[in-house]
Design an enzyme around this catalytic site. Structure first.
Site, PDB file in Angstrom:
ATOM      1  CB  THR A 144      -3.653  -3.636   6.645  1.00 48.56           C
ATOM      2  OG1 THR A 144      -4.961  -3.131   6.985  1.00 48.56           O
ATOM      3  CG2 THR A 144      -3.840  -4.972   6.201  1.00 48.56           C
ATOM      4  CD  GLU A 179       1.873   5.626   6.666  1.00 48.21           C
ATOM      5  OE1 GLU A 179       1.374   6.069   7.987  1.00 48.21           O
ATOM      6  OE2 GLU A 179       1.007   5.512   5.921  1.00 48.21           O
ATOM      7  CB  THR A 185      -1.117   0.014   1.036  1.00 45.74           C
ATOM      8  OG1 THR A 185      -0.230  -0.304   2.355  1.00 45.74           O
ATOM      9  CG2 THR A 185      -1.865  -1.192   1.145  1.00 45.74           C
ATOM     10  CG  ASN A 243      -0.791   8.688   9.696  1.00 48.56           C
ATOM     11  OD1 ASN A 243      -1.360   7.732   9.001  1.00 48.56           O
ATOM     12  ND2 ASN A 243       0.681   8.182  10.100  1.00 48.56           N
TER      13      ASN A 243
END
Lengths: 399, 399
Positions: B186, B272, B150, B394
């Protein structure tokens, strides 16, 4: 109830307070003193962290005596992880204040917040205590509120008038979760009332109210080694002793709830790097425990906090946090609204106006409401949004 | 064991894999297929989140059937919070692959990761599945590893040769905790081996190894709705069925442990905004449970993660996280080192060279070691540092 905050807040009858500079901090006030002119009932709630600061241990010892005359607080040094010397220093801090005030050492509660692992500079503390005692008569509530701050941006003070003809006053002073290297958020709150109530009912009241207020705020999920909430009740306003379940007790409890809710919200609002206060209301839970679990899980989610910072009505992150909170969830029954906008129901997201959402979420206060749809219990949690500044502040090398 | 990673990694015997673009993502590959030429034993471990994606529910149904032939994965859409239609879509996804491959629907495991609350675009999925099946023969392992990503920065692939004459191969492919709006991290991992072992022992092995590896990583403490780990064992390399507690079983377990440890660390490293991999080793615990609690508590602390980002040997924050982990702590017995530097022992901090500390903590990998000094159990957790980029990524408004 008559609620006054910040500079308007008044000190309950029979108390004196002051704040001075003793040199632990470079320039700002760093030592506060609260004194009760007569012996007060006392109650305390402390950190659940297995690593406890020396002052917490001493406060717990003194609490066993059940009455109090003074609280002496220094900021800039938490006296934690300082070994046996630390314990001796906290006891000495209480003793110095007791001698200067002419009361028993066990009636004085020593509190410290700040850097950990560094011995308390007792010479400065001693100088600060005598200076504080000398300035007590002329001391201002604002000076004390200022002297307990670490990296908080604003003092947090409230007074609540309650009871028949508002004869009683409750004064609340708190410091929030400014983090001071190398330590983590430390929360301190002091609640001083001139109402007459015994230590036992005061303790149960304080525990109840703390669970509904201070224990429902989260800035970064960490639990400090020095968290301390102390309550004094000196009865200086007169009247019959307040008994559990009496009408006045209900008014006293309402006053504590109002004061602690205000202080808890101010602490969350003033979280490091925070730009918004986030209120999380969970309803329709099977029981209060599940409501608390869900509310606290949402309030601790970095992903929710960063989304709100970004003014993003991110129902998925909120739902996820409820999902891993450990409660038994029936997804189809869950209803969620963010900033008043309905965003999720019946197991699927609802269409909403993104522009409108962005507007609502750009306010200084955002409320997330989650109805679990399986009962009637509820709980409210408070947190702040999560910004780059939080990282900057906490990544900055100790210096 | 023979360990090969990234482009060197090879696919176990009797498997085919491919990755294609079907149009869910703008340009990158978004549909992967793993095919076993013969029926394989299968095992699975799934998210503990009460909110589960539709594909997780379908995988759990198919797992009961006990054997597998294919795994079909799409990225870009998690098919979660999509109601009854979502369940039908995941079943249909498995059915389409099964028909194209000539196997039973229950032998196909559908997996989705990405945005939640948006119906799966079944037309694109259907086109992607037929394209994938057509390209299977010529498919590359790297294409599949790429198609499941992703916002991960790097594909994560490993192969381990093990057993007598390294006759067996285990291939591991994973995607990490890149967050894709409006969803949370995920984690997906697929473990394909050509060793012969039944579904029951494979399941217990997978559960054990997952607890020691994937369940010990934390990027931001959130648990996704779609986390899935699937293992196939098709026996294509021949040999006797591997029985629990046999020597070959021990070698198989070691291979799984090596593969999953590598993939878990790569996931943490690729978190991230992460700039460092942080390994947390807890030793001297009373039991494994307490060691895990302490290690995971440290790995989830924002304050620890920001301190390491700032190259700050902040023992106080680490100690605090151990303190609220819920274990029974004897502070005087705790020993801590950060990046090899001893920073805490005997209840007090140890003096250390700040410059040296800063150097060690500026490396791409940092290890925090905590010896609780009360037993012999241990556990290791992995996380990444916490940077402004995490917040930026985010907080960015969905668009």
């Amino acid at each position: 109830m008559e609620i006054l905050t910040e500079n308007q807040a008044i000190l309950a009858k029979g108390y004196q307070s002051t704040g001075v500079w003793c040199g632990i901090k470079r320039a700002k006030k760093d030592l506060a003193l609260f004194f009760s002119e007569q012996s007060a009932s006392v109650a305390g709630v402390f950190t659940t962290n297995a690593v406890k600061g020396a002052p917490v241990l001493v406060c717990q010892e003194h609490l066993a005596y059940g009455c109090g005359r003074a609280i002496v607080i220094n900021s800039g040094n938490a006296n934690t992880c300082t070994g046996p010397q630390g314990l001796a220093d906290s006891r000495r801090m209480a003793q110095l204040a007791a001698e200067a005030l002419g009361v028993c050492t066990q009636e004085v509660f020593p509190v410290s917040t700040g850097v950990i692992g560094v011995p308390l500079p007792m010479d400065k503390i001693a100088r600060g205590i005598s200076a504080a005692v000398d300035s007590l008569a002329a001391g201002q509530l604002g000076d004390a509120a200022e002297a307990i701050l670490t990296t908080d941006l604003r003092p947090k003070v409230i007074s609540v008038g309650f009871g028949p003809d508002k004869r009683y006053t409750l004064t609340g002073i708190a410091k929030g979760s400014g983090m001071i290297h190398p330590n983590m958020a430390t929360m301190l709150a002091f609640l001083l009332t001139d109402a007459p109530i015994g230590s036992a009912p005061l303790q149960s009241l304080l525990k109840e109210v703390t669970d509904e207020t201070f224990n429902m705020i989260s800035v970064d999920g960490d639990t400090s080694t020095n968290d301390t909430v102390l309550a004094f009740a000196n009865g200086a306003a007169g009247g019959e002793p307040i008994l559990l379940d009496s009408e006045v007790y209900a008014q006293l409890r309402a006053a504590f709830l109002a004061a602690c809710t205000y202080l808890a919200k101010e602490i969350a609002r003033d979280g490091e790097g925070a730009s918004k206060l986030i209120t999380i209301e969970v309803r329709g839970a099977r029981n209060r425990q599940e409501a608390r679990l869900a509310a606290r899980s949402i309030s601790r989610s970095n992903l929710v906090k960063t989304a709100i910072y970004g003014a993003d009505a991110n129902w998925g992150r909120v739902l996820c946090a409820v999902g891993y909170s450990g409660i038994d969830l029936e997804l189809e029954k869950v209803k969620m609204s963010i900033g008043g906008l309905e965003v999720f129901a019946g197991g699927v997201p609802l269409p909403f106006d993104e522009t409108c959402a962005r507007e609502v979420l750009s306010q200084a206060e955002v409320t997330i409401t989650v109805d679990l749809g399986v009962g009637s219990a509820g709980a409210t949690a408070y947190t702040c949004d999560f910004t780059e500044d939080y990282v900057k502040i906490n990544a900055s090398y100790r210096s």
